[in-house]
Structure formats: C-alpha cells, structure tokens
Design a protein around this motif. Structure first.
Motif, PDB file in Angstrom:
ATOM      1  N   GLU A 132       0.996  -1.246   0.101  1.00 49.36           N
ATOM      2  CA  GLU A 132       0.116  -0.074   0.163  1.00 49.36           C
ATOM      3  C   GLU A 132       0.886   1.306   0.081  1.00 49.36           C
ATOM      4  N   SER A 133       2.145   1.075  -0.076  1.00 45.22           N
ATOM      5  CA  SER A 133       3.073   2.204  -0.001  1.00 45.22           C
ATOM      6  C   SER A 133       2.961   3.105  -1.398  1.00 45.22           C
ATOM      7  N   LEU A 134       2.886   4.393  -1.154  1.00 45.56           N
ATOM      8  CA  LEU A 134       2.779   5.313  -2.152  1.00 45.56           C
ATOM      9  C   LEU A 134       3.892   5.298  -2.982  1.00 45.56           C
ATOM     10  N   LEU A 135       5.001   4.893  -2.480  1.00 47.27           N
ATOM     11  CA  LEU A 135       6.433   4.804  -3.437  1.00 47.27           C
ATOM     12  C   LEU A 135       6.278   4.039  -4.601  1.00 47.27           C
ATOM     13  N   ARG A 136       5.515   2.795  -4.246  1.00 45.62           N
ATOM     14  CA  ARG A 136       4.896   2.191  -5.467  1.00 45.62           C
ATOM     15  C   ARG A 136       4.573   2.686  -6.658  1.00 45.62           C
ATOM     16  N   PHE A 137       3.521   3.519  -6.470  1.00 43.86           N
ATOM     17  CA  PHE A 137       2.939   4.302  -7.373  1.00 43.86           C
ATOM     18  C   PHE A 137       3.842   5.372  -7.946  1.00 43.86           C
ATOM     19  N   VAL A 138       4.524   6.210  -7.047  1.00 38.24           N
ATOM     20  CA  VAL A 138       5.536   7.121  -7.475  1.00 38.24           C
ATOM     21  C   VAL A 138       6.609   6.528  -8.293  1.00 38.24           C
ATOM     22  N   PHE A 139       7.209   5.630  -8.246  1.00 38.05           N
ATOM     23  CA  PHE A 139       8.238   4.861  -8.910  1.00 38.05           C
ATOM     24  C   PHE A 139       7.664   4.504 -10.252  1.00 38.05           C
ATOM     25  N   ALA A 140       6.497   3.806 -10.274  1.00 41.01           N
ATOM     26  CA  ALA A 140       5.992   3.338 -11.370  1.00 41.01           C
ATOM     27  C   ALA A 140       5.660   4.451 -12.212  1.00 41.01           C
ATOM     28  N   ALA A 141       5.044   5.721 -11.923  1.00 44.25           N
ATOM     29  CA  ALA A 141       4.728   6.504 -12.554  1.00 44.25           C
ATOM     30  C   ALA A 141       6.009   7.428 -13.241  1.00 44.25           C
ATOM     31  N   LEU A 142       7.008   7.549 -12.357  1.00 46.03           N
ATOM     32  CA  LEU A 142       8.225   8.214 -12.717  1.00 46.03           C
ATOM     33  C   LEU A 142       8.792   7.450 -14.047  1.00 46.03           C
ATOM     34  N   PHE A 143       8.925   6.023 -13.760  1.00 46.94           N
ATOM     35  CA  PHE A 143       9.355   5.325 -14.843  1.00 46.94           C
ATOM     36  C   PHE A 143       8.535   5.243 -16.133  1.00 46.94           C
ATOM     37  N   ALA A 144       7.042   5.224 -15.933  1.00 44.64           N
ATOM     38  CA  ALA A 144       6.437   5.485 -17.025  1.00 44.64           C
ATOM     39  C   ALA A 144       6.455   6.814 -18.012  1.00 44.64           C
ATOM     40  N   ALA A 145       6.598   7.898 -16.958  1.00 43.73           N
ATOM     41  CA  ALA A 145       6.873   9.193 -17.735  1.00 43.73           C
ATOM     42  C   ALA A 145       8.171   9.175 -18.436  1.00 43.73           C
ATOM     43  N   ALA A 146       9.145   8.490 -17.832  1.00 44.27           N
ATOM     44  CA  ALA A 146      10.524   8.495 -18.318  1.00 44.27           C
ATOM     45  C   ALA A 146      10.399   7.534 -19.915  1.00 44.27           C
ATOM     46  N   GLY A 147       9.832   6.757 -19.633  1.00 45.39           N
ATOM     47  CA  GLY A 147       9.628   5.850 -20.826  1.00 45.39           C
ATOM     48  C   GLY A 147       8.920   6.624 -21.995  1.00 45.39           C
ATOM     49  N   LEU A 148       7.879   7.360 -21.609  1.00 46.29           N
ATOM     50  CA  LEU A 148       7.351   8.036 -22.792  1.00 46.29           C
ATOM     51  C   LEU A 148       7.906   9.107 -23.249  1.00 46.29           C
ATOM     52  N   TRP A 149       8.790   9.612 -22.484  1.00 46.49           N
ATOM     53  CA  TRP A 149       9.967  11.052 -22.753  1.00 46.49           C
ATOM     54  C   TRP A 149      10.791  10.406 -23.512  1.00 46.49           C
ATOM     55  N   LEU A 150      11.314   9.286 -23.302  1.00 45.60           N
ATOM     56  CA  LEU A 150      12.504   8.452 -24.303  1.00 45.60           C
ATOM     57  C   LEU A 150      11.777   8.396 -25.764  1.00 45.60           C
ATOM     58  N   ALA A 151      10.675   7.563 -25.609  1.00 42.99           N
ATOM     59  CA  ALA A 151      10.192   7.007 -26.828  1.00 42.99           C
ATOM     60  C   ALA A 151       9.651   8.224 -27.646  1.00 42.99           C
ATOM     61  N   TRP A 152       9.048   9.338 -26.978  1.00 41.27           N
ATOM     62  CA  TRP A 152       8.567  10.420 -27.951  1.00 41.27           C
ATOM     63  C   TRP A 152       9.216  10.882 -29.040  1.00 41.27           C
ATOM     64  N   PRO A 153       8.697  10.861 -30.317  1.00 38.93           N
ATOM     65  CA  PRO A 153       9.626  11.354 -31.484  1.00 38.93           C
ATOM     66  C   PRO A 153       9.760  12.864 -31.450  1.00 38.93           C
ATOM     67  N   GLY A 154      10.999  13.365 -31.627  1.00 39.13           N
ATOM     68  CA  GLY A 154      11.214  14.647 -31.569  1.00 39.13           C
ATOM     69  C   GLY A 154      10.914  15.522 -32.655  1.00 39.13           C
ATOM     70  N   PRO A 155      10.844  16.816 -32.834  1.00 37.50           N
ATOM     71  CA  PRO A 155      10.460  17.521 -33.858  1.00 37.50           C
ATOM     72  C   PRO A 155      11.339  17.516 -35.330  1.00 37.50           C
ATOM     73  N   ASP A 156      12.777  17.046 -34.680  1.00 39.70           N
ATOM     74  CA  ASP A 156      13.603  16.960 -35.913  1.00 39.70           C
ATOM     75  C   ASP A 156      13.488  15.728 -36.578  1.00 39.70           C
ATOM     76  N   ALA A 157      12.736  14.796 -36.344  1.00 40.74           N
ATOM     77  CA  ALA A 157      12.654  13.172 -36.590  1.00 40.74           C
ATOM     78  C   ALA A 157      12.432  13.528 -38.131  1.00 40.74           C
ATOM     79  N   LYS A 158      13.389  12.672 -38.840  1.00 39.78           N
ATOM     80  CA  LYS A 158      12.910  12.715 -40.303  1.00 39.78           C
ATOM     81  C   LYS A 158      13.019  11.179 -40.681  1.00 39.78           C
ATOM     82  N   PRO A 159      12.266  11.162 -41.927  1.00 43.47           N
ATOM     83  CA  PRO A 159      12.119   9.760 -42.758  1.00 43.47           C
ATOM     84  C   PRO A 159      13.502   9.041 -43.010  1.00 43.47           C
ATOM     85  N   GLY A 160      13.399   7.783 -42.742  1.00 43.85           N
ATOM     86  CA  GLY A 160      14.649   7.396 -43.337  1.00 43.85           C
ATOM     87  C   GLY A 160      14.887   7.400 -44.463  1.00 43.85           C
TER      88      GLY A 160
END
Length: 713
Positions: A547-575
């Motif tokens: 029931e620890s709040l840390l579980r939700f905090v860490f899960a949310a932080l990793f989820a946000a970091a994952g989406l941030w890493l995966a997000w295509p930047g504005p300078d992404a260009k077709p191969g």
C-alpha cells in the motif's frame, strides 16, 4: 545641391547596374524593372521574364490536369511590400488525353513592389527566389535566385529603364475586368453553362474558351460548346466529378481568338459569375454504382456495413477482439444479463468511436486539411502512443502487473466490477486499431463521403461501426457456442498469455511504421522508452500488495521517463530509402507523382499505381500475397506497364488529392491506367494473383523496343 546630386547618382547606378539573366537547363530567367527607380509610397512594376526553350512550357496559376504554377519569394528592403503575381492569360496545351494551361516561348509575370512612404533616396537591392516547372515530354522543376539593382528616387518621376516595350507587351496580355456586362452561370449535374452578354451595341467574339481559377473543377480536356445568344454567347463546360457542392460563384478568364469589344484590343477578360441556378445531379464516386434517386447512398451504406463486418477478420482488429471474447468466456457460464450488457456497451464504444473519428475528420477537412481514413497513423507521436499502449496490454496479459483493481476503483460509478468500462474501452480500442485496415467494399463506401454533407458522411461511418460491432453483439446475445467451452480455470491463464503474442507482434509492426515515418533513431528511442516503461510496469506489479505510495510514485516516474524517451522529436526525419538493384522477377517500382503519371499517359504507356502506406496492414498483406510474385512482375514487364508507388505513410496532400479524384480517401487503392482510357480501372482492396493477372491480360502486349526503354528507365 547635394540632394539633386544624390538623386542623379542613384539614377545612374540603377541604369548602369544590369542584372544578368540566369540560365537553367531549359529556361532563361531575368528580373526587370519598368522604371529606373521607385517613388516613395508608390508602386513600381517589376517583371519575372521567363524564356523557354523550343517546345518547352511553364504553367499558369491553374495548371490544368498536371503541372505547377510558378512561385516567387521576395527578399526586399525593410518596409517594402510585394503584390500578387499578375498572370498573363494562358494558352491551352493538350498533352495526350490531358489538358494543361501555361506558357510557351516567353512569359512575363508582373508584380508591383511598393516602398514605404518614408523611403530614403538611394540604391536598393531586390532579390527574388523563383521556382517553376518546365515540361516537354518530361517535366523538370527548376529554380533561380535573381537580383535587381534598383533605386529610390526622391523627387521627379523616375526615368524609363529601357524595358518599356517589354512591359507594354506584357500588359497587353493581362486580362481586364469587364464593366457593364451581364454575366451569370447555371449548374446542372456536371454541366456548367456560362452566359455572357456585352453592353448594348457590342457583339461578343465568335470563339471563346473559359479558363477557371479554381483547380480540380473543370474537366479540362472536354470540349467547350459555344452557342451564340443574341449579341452574347453561352458556353457549356463539363465539370469534374464528383461536382463540388460549394459552388456559389464561378471565376476565371474568357479568352477569345479576337479582341473583346470596348477593351482596347484585349483578348482576355476576367469575370466572376454568380451561380443563379444550381441543379446538381448526384454523382457516385468511382466504385460506387449509382442507381435511382438515393441509390448511391443506399449502396454506400450497404458497402459500409459489409466492410465493417469484414474488418473483424483484419489482423489489426484480431488481438483486441480476442481479448474481448476471452472476457465473454469468463462470464458465459454465469450471469447472461452481464454478458448482454457487455456486448451492448462494446458496440456503443465502437459506434461512438467511429462517429468521433468521422467528426474529427470532417472538422479538419472543413478547416482546409486534406486527410483520409487512418490519418492519425500518419503522426509519429500517435504511432508511439499506440505502441506503448499495446506493449502495456501485452505485459498485463503476461501477468507482469494487473490493472484490474486500479480500473475498477476508477470506474466504480459505472460498474461495481468495471466490466462495462472495460467493454466500452475495448470498443474504442478496436476502432482505433481498425484504421490501418481497409476491408473489401469499405474503400468505396468511405470514398463516397468525400463530397457528401456531414449527416450523410456520419451515417456511412456509423454503418461501418454497426458492421464491425455486430459479430461481438450477436455473440453476447447468443452465447450458446461459448457455453460449450470449458468453464473458467487454469486454461484461461494460458490462453491469456497466448493472446499477448499478437499484441507484441503489433508493437513490432508499429515500430516498423515509425521507422518508415521518422527513421531508425526514432525506432531506437521507441525501444528504449518501452524498456523503461516495462520497468515501471514491473515495479507496479512486483509490489502489488504493498500500500506504499512509493510504488505508485516509482511506477509513474518510470512510465513518464519511458514515454519521454520514446516520444519522436520535432527534428525526426524519414529514413532515406536505400537504392537496391531490382532483381529478375521483381517489380521495378518508381516514385509516384502527378507529373509522372501525366507524362506516361501522354506517351501511351500503361501505368499501375499502388497507393500504399507502411501503416496500412492490408497493403502489406497484398504485397506479399499478390504483388511481389514472379508471375505478376513478368506480366507487368510483358505489357510494358510502369509501376508507380504512391507512399502515404507520411501526410502528402498531393496523394490525398489524387485519392479524392478517384473517389477514395482510404488505403489500399490500386489504379490501372490503360492507354486511351480517360479513367483508370480500380482494383479491389484485397488482391489475389489471378485477379491482378486477369486485369493485366486485358492490356495489349508491349512492343520489344518499348519494353526495353521502360527497363532502362
């Protein structure tokens, strides 16, 4: 004394400095000024002079069936303003079955440049970046950067520059606005009738041609019938189909072989004619047969229903429906009312999603965007989000974490067990993942909505949803087949994990789509983001009983970091496409463009166009099942067919417009242009080898010389 000397020096500089013409491969371009200097606050006329090689031509503001108008981008001193291009009247240029509007020999495009009222006398530099398309048997885009040494004269009117004769000739070719004339038009079906009557005492010329300002409006190659109407004329013009529904005024040029009366020898007059009567006849797009009144709509609705049913068999939808059916199995031996409600709520989710998607598509089109079915998958960001969602769903099925408790707590107001919320979201997700697929009958039905009012378009999309939702709805009301399965037990855990593999396969496909859109770096970022997202899901599931709040905090932080890493930047260009030698037995695909199609058709060459996209699953299946076959490649070569690939993976308004002309706005579309035929043959959305070979067999065999030429190209 100093001021006159300064003005004289500026004038001498402007006269002495002559901008040399720029020579491209087939055009000589030059920037000229009518006067030697400009007066503060008053417009000065300059001209872009294009001299084309023999038999080559450029294009008017409306290029006709193919081509592009010339564009000028100005770099001016601070405070200066450039007016629009003043287009001389064009000539009609027939190219095989097509009709273009443009200029051959020489053309002068006039533009007024206005300095600010407080401009100081002295020399100034004018720069223009000009782009044009020049065509003969082939079309070549060309451009030039042109400079013009110019000046501002502070006092007396500026002297002539020596170009007066050129500018007088150019002005004689400009259309003039008519005054005191009667001009009106009527619209009936695909026929536009223009009626022009000059003032009393004047007689209209005997031969007149209409050049519209609006593109994709007039059937350009069709003959225009001229009928004498007293002192005036009536001109009957055939329109392109489907006829636009928003025609309130018809604007363009009327160009005569002789001068128009009362207009100083001018052959072209500019006119805007209100549509005084509009009697549109419903015209079905290609692929939707028209019947009696309302028949096209009924056929479109029937096609939409059939296409929606068949969407359930498409690989895009299978993983989601498999999960939903597994939920039905869980409840098949229990409360039948809960099973019915789940089926109904799932159907509502599908219908609502189809209507929302259709409404968004119509709203964006009303705002000027050119979009079609599956448009959201042209966004790398949306593809990334969809890949992350499917990845999380697969991890959930594997048991890495359980989100049931979280979902139930969030939806307790809707259902104590969250079943109905899950059913509704399953319907939404099934609709979202269905957009990469186009089932048989569906392309014609969706294409029918192109020129229809919003209520008709929404009705067609709603019928698509009804067809797609019906099998699940029927299964929920007639669960007899499900009751023959074993009761829920350990086998369901195995089945649930098996269903995760199609979701992982979908993630792989989405990563491939992203690579085609934004390059390998975007794929690498997506994979790294999914890894971090997976760590967050594991943390959430590993300490599920905590029931620890840390579980939700860490899960949310990793989820946000994952989406941030995966997000295509504005300078992404077709191969960049890697050039590969065409092996024997393979189709030698060439890039599609409207100009390339027009060029090939003008030479009498048959053309096969594959309108495709990396995110279109049906397209990829057709390639492997029917197109990438030795016998098909040989048949194309034997018939001298040039194969063009129109890749819609990333948004391309030219492809959107080409699909609209074919009565389509969804993929796949296969168009076979036979020599001598005005309209292409559209093949079904789902191909077989025999079907393709049968259509190709109707074409005449290619001459050996022609086939050799095509191979070398």
């Amino acid at each position: 004394m100093a001021r006159p000397l300064l003005a004289a020096a500026s004038l001498l500089l402007a006269l002495a400095a002559q901008a040399a013409p720029v020579r491209t491969e087939h055009v000589e371009a030059e920037l000229l000024a009518e006067a030697a200097a400009a007066v503060p606050g008053k417009p000065a006329t300059v001209g872009l002079r294009l001299r084309m090689d023999k038999d080559w031509h450029t294009y008017w503001r409306n290029p006709g069936d193919s081509g592009l108008p010339t564009k000028i981008r100005w770099t001016l001193p601070e405070g200066w303003q450039a007016g629009p291009i003043q287009w001389p009247y064009p000539e009609a240029q027939r190219v095989g079955p097509l009709m273009n509007y443009g200029y051959s020999g020489e053309a002068m495009l006039l533009v007024e440049l206005t300095p600010p009222a407080d401009a100081k006398p002295g020399p100034v530099a004018i720069k223009a970046d000009a782009d044009w398309l020049v065509c003969k048997d082939i079309c070549i885009p060309e451009k030039a950067t042109l400079t013009l040494p110019f000046a501002v004269e502070g006092g007396s009117p500026p002297a002539a520059s020596g170009n007066a004769a050129l500018f007088a000739k150019a002005r004689a070719q400009l259309p003039v606005a008519v005054a005191g004339w009667t001009a009106e038009s009527t619209l009936a079906g695909a026929k536009l009738t223009l009626r022009v009557v000059p003032p009393a005492g004047a007689v209209a010329p005997a031969r007149v041609m209409f050049f519209p300002f609006r593109e994709n409006f007039v059937d350009h190659p069709a003959p225009q019938a001229l009928v004498r109407d007293g002192a005036g004329v009536r001109l009957e013009v055939k329109l392109m189909e489907p006829v636009p529904t928003d025609v309130k005024e018809v604007a363009g040029l009327l160009v005569a072989e002789s001068a128009w009366p009362g207009h100083a020898g001018r052959k072209a007059v500019e006119i805007a004619m209100p549509v005084v009567a509009s009697l549109p006849a419903p015209a079905a797009p290609v692929g939707v047969p028209a019947g009696e009144a309302g028949g096209s709509l009924l056929v479109a609705l029937a096609f939409a229903f059939a296409g929606g049913l068949l969407l359930n068999l498409m690989p895009c939808v299978f993983p989601v429906l498999g999960i939903k059916v597994m939920g039905f199995v869980r409840h098949a031996h229990g409360d039948s009312r809960a099973l019915w409600m789940q089926g109904a709520v799932f159907s509502v989710g599908v219908l609502v999603s189809f209507l929302v998607l259709a409404g968004l598509l119509l709203a964006l089109r009303a705002g000027g965007a050119q979009l079609g079915w599956g448009f959201q998958l042209q966004s790398p960001a949306f593809v990334t989000l969809l890949a992350a969602l499917f990845f999380l769903m697969a991890l959930n099925l594997f048991g890495v974490f359980e989100w049931g408790g979280f979902a139930q707590s969030m939806t307790s107001s809707l259902s104590a067990q969250g079943r109905y919320a899950d059913a509704f979201l399953a319907g939404v997700l099934a609709t979202v993942v269905a957009t990469p697929c186009t089932a048989p009958f569906m392309g014609a039905a969706v294409g029918f909505t192109l020129a229809q009012p919003a209520p008709v378009s929404l009705a067609v999309f709603a019928m698509l949803g009804v067809g797609m939702a019906l099998p699940v709805l029927a299964l929920s009301f007639f669960p007899g087949a499900l009751k023959r399965l074993p009761k829920p037990g350990p086998w369901m855990e195995t089945f649930k994990q098996v269903m995760a593999f199609p979701l992982f396969a979908t993630v792989i496909w989405l990563a491939w789509v992203l690579g085609a859109q934004a390059g390998n770096d975007a794929v690498m970022a997506l994979l790294a983001g999914l890894l971090v997202l997976g760590i967050g899901a594991w943390i959430y599931g590993r300490w599920a009983r905590s029931e620890s709040l840390l579980r939700f905090v860490f899960a949310a932080l990793f989820a946000a970091a994952g989406l941030w890493l995966a997000w295509p930047g504005p300078d992404a260009k077709p191969g960049e496409a890697r050039a590969a030698a065409v092996k024997e037995g393979e189709i030698a695909w060439q890039p599609w463009s409207p100009e390339r199609v027009a060029e090939l058709r003008a030479s009498g060459t048959p053309v096969f166009v594959d309108f495709t996209a990396a995110w279109c699953v049906t397209c990829q299946v057709n390639k492997r099942v029917a197109l990438n076959r030795d016998e098909v490649a040989r048949a194309l070569a034997d018939r001298g067919v040039v194969a063009l690939k129109a890749d819609w993976t990333n948004h391309d308004p030219r492809i959107t417009a080409a699909l609209a002309e074919l009565g389509r706005n969804a993929l796949p579309v296969y168009a076979l242009y036979a020599p001598g035929q005005a309209q292409p043959k559209l093949l079904p959305e789902v191909l077989t080898v025999s079907l393709v070979l049968d259509e190709l067999s109707r074409l005449p065999a290619a001459r050996p010389a022609a086939a050799s030429t095509l191979t070398q190209r």
